[in-house]
Design a protein around this motif. Sequence first.
Motif, PDB file in Angstrom:
ATOM      1  N   GLY A 115       0.784  -1.222   0.000  1.00  0.00           N
ATOM      2  CA  GLY A 115       0.000   0.000   0.000  1.00  0.00           C
ATOM      3  C   GLY A 115       0.818   1.275   0.000  1.00  0.00           C
ATOM      4  O   GLY A 115       0.262   2.364  -0.060  1.00  0.00           O
ATOM      5  N   LEU A 116       2.133   1.152   0.081  1.00  0.00           N
ATOM      6  CA  LEU A 116       2.989   2.336   0.058  1.00  0.00           C
ATOM      7  C   LEU A 116       3.670   2.463  -1.298  1.00  0.00           C
ATOM      8  O   LEU A 116       4.042   1.467  -1.904  1.00  0.00           O
ATOM      9  CB  LEU A 116       4.093   2.237   1.120  1.00  0.00           C
ATOM     10  N   GLU A 117       3.841   3.699  -1.718  1.00  0.00           N
ATOM     11  CA  GLU A 117       4.673   3.929  -2.894  1.00  0.00           C
ATOM     12  C   GLU A 117       6.110   3.677  -2.482  1.00  0.00           C
ATOM     13  O   GLU A 117       6.519   4.002  -1.365  1.00  0.00           O
ATOM     14  CB  GLU A 117       4.517   5.367  -3.390  1.00  0.00           C
ATOM     15  N   ASN A 118       6.899   3.091  -3.350  1.00  0.00           N
ATOM     16  CA  ASN A 118       8.255   2.696  -2.989  1.00  0.00           C
ATOM     17  C   ASN A 118       9.165   3.855  -2.600  1.00  0.00           C
ATOM     18  O   ASN A 118      10.136   3.662  -1.896  1.00  0.00           O
ATOM     19  CB  ASN A 118       8.895   1.903  -4.115  1.00  0.00           C
ATOM     20  N   ASN A 119       8.889   5.046  -3.066  1.00  0.00           N
ATOM     21  CA  ASN A 119       9.723   6.192  -2.720  1.00  0.00           C
ATOM     22  C   ASN A 119       9.193   6.949  -1.505  1.00  0.00           C
ATOM     23  O   ASN A 119       9.719   7.982  -1.144  1.00  0.00           O
ATOM     24  CB  ASN A 119       9.841   7.142  -3.913  1.00  0.00           C
ATOM     25  N   ASN A 120       8.160   6.426  -0.851  1.00  0.00           N
ATOM     26  CA  ASN A 120       7.520   7.093   0.274  1.00  0.00           C
ATOM     27  C   ASN A 120       8.235   6.745   1.579  1.00  0.00           C
ATOM     28  O   ASN A 120       7.758   5.948   2.371  1.00  0.00           O
ATOM     29  CB  ASN A 120       6.046   6.697   0.340  1.00  0.00           C
ATOM     30  N   VAL A 121       9.373   7.352   1.811  1.00  0.00           N
ATOM     31  CA  VAL A 121      10.163   7.083   3.009  1.00  0.00           C
ATOM     32  C   VAL A 121       9.374   7.451   4.265  1.00  0.00           C
ATOM     33  O   VAL A 121       9.446   6.747   5.272  1.00  0.00           O
ATOM     34  CB  VAL A 121      11.513   7.828   2.941  1.00  0.00           C
ATOM     35  N   GLU A 122       8.599   8.530   4.219  1.00  0.00           N
ATOM     36  CA  GLU A 122       7.806   8.913   5.390  1.00  0.00           C
ATOM     37  C   GLU A 122       6.788   7.842   5.752  1.00  0.00           C
ATOM     38  O   GLU A 122       6.539   7.599   6.935  1.00  0.00           O
ATOM     39  CB  GLU A 122       7.122  10.260   5.162  1.00  0.00           C
ATOM     40  N   GLY A 123       6.201   7.194   4.770  1.00  0.00           N
ATOM     41  CA  GLY A 123       5.253   6.111   5.045  1.00  0.00           C
ATOM     42  C   GLY A 123       5.937   4.932   5.727  1.00  0.00           C
ATOM     43  O   GLY A 123       5.407   4.348   6.682  1.00  0.00           O
ATOM     44  N   PHE A 124       7.132   4.568   5.244  1.00  0.00           N
ATOM     45  CA  PHE A 124       7.899   3.497   5.887  1.00  0.00           C
ATOM     46  C   PHE A 124       8.258   3.900   7.322  1.00  0.00           C
ATOM     47  O   PHE A 124       8.186   3.089   8.248  1.00  0.00           O
ATOM     48  CB  PHE A 124       9.182   3.199   5.099  1.00  0.00           C
ATOM     49  N   TRP A 125       8.664   5.150   7.509  1.00  0.00           N
ATOM     50  CA  TRP A 125       9.051   5.671   8.824  1.00  0.00           C
ATOM     51  C   TRP A 125       7.872   5.616   9.793  1.00  0.00           C
ATOM     52  O   TRP A 125       8.003   5.201  10.942  1.00  0.00           O
ATOM     53  CB  TRP A 125       9.582   7.084   8.649  1.00  0.00           C
TER      54      TRP A 125
END
Length: 128
Positions: free
Chosen positions: A59-69
């Motif tokens: 569900g996250l875009e691969n470049n979405n570092v904030e989402g991973f964080w």
Amino acid sequence: MFPAYSYSPEQLLASFQSLRAKEEEANTNETNISLRVSPSASSSSSSFVVACIQLTAGGLENNNVEGFWERAQEAVRIAAQDKGANLILLPELFLGPYFCQSQEACLQGLALEAEDNHFVVERMKVLA
């Protein structure tokens, strides 16, 4: 020539640098962070709880570092506060997709020493 990956190395690095700048600025603006000690850490119990966290990128875009964080922070919070973990282990490279297969030199900028004032270390101290 490298094969196509599900992320852009340049965008991933830019996203990480943006997150790092934002978090470091937030850390300098927070003057009154109190560290919490969970009841399990202060009790005389002989148990020691280890939490090994596995995160999904679904569900996250691969470049979405904030989402991973955000997902990593929530997992640490649950492990520490809800499950009473004394030691919490996150996966390597938890701030984005597993990028090592591309061997892009620019992504070496994602490697940082875990110093006491590093934004990840500081935020995890508060969550744990």
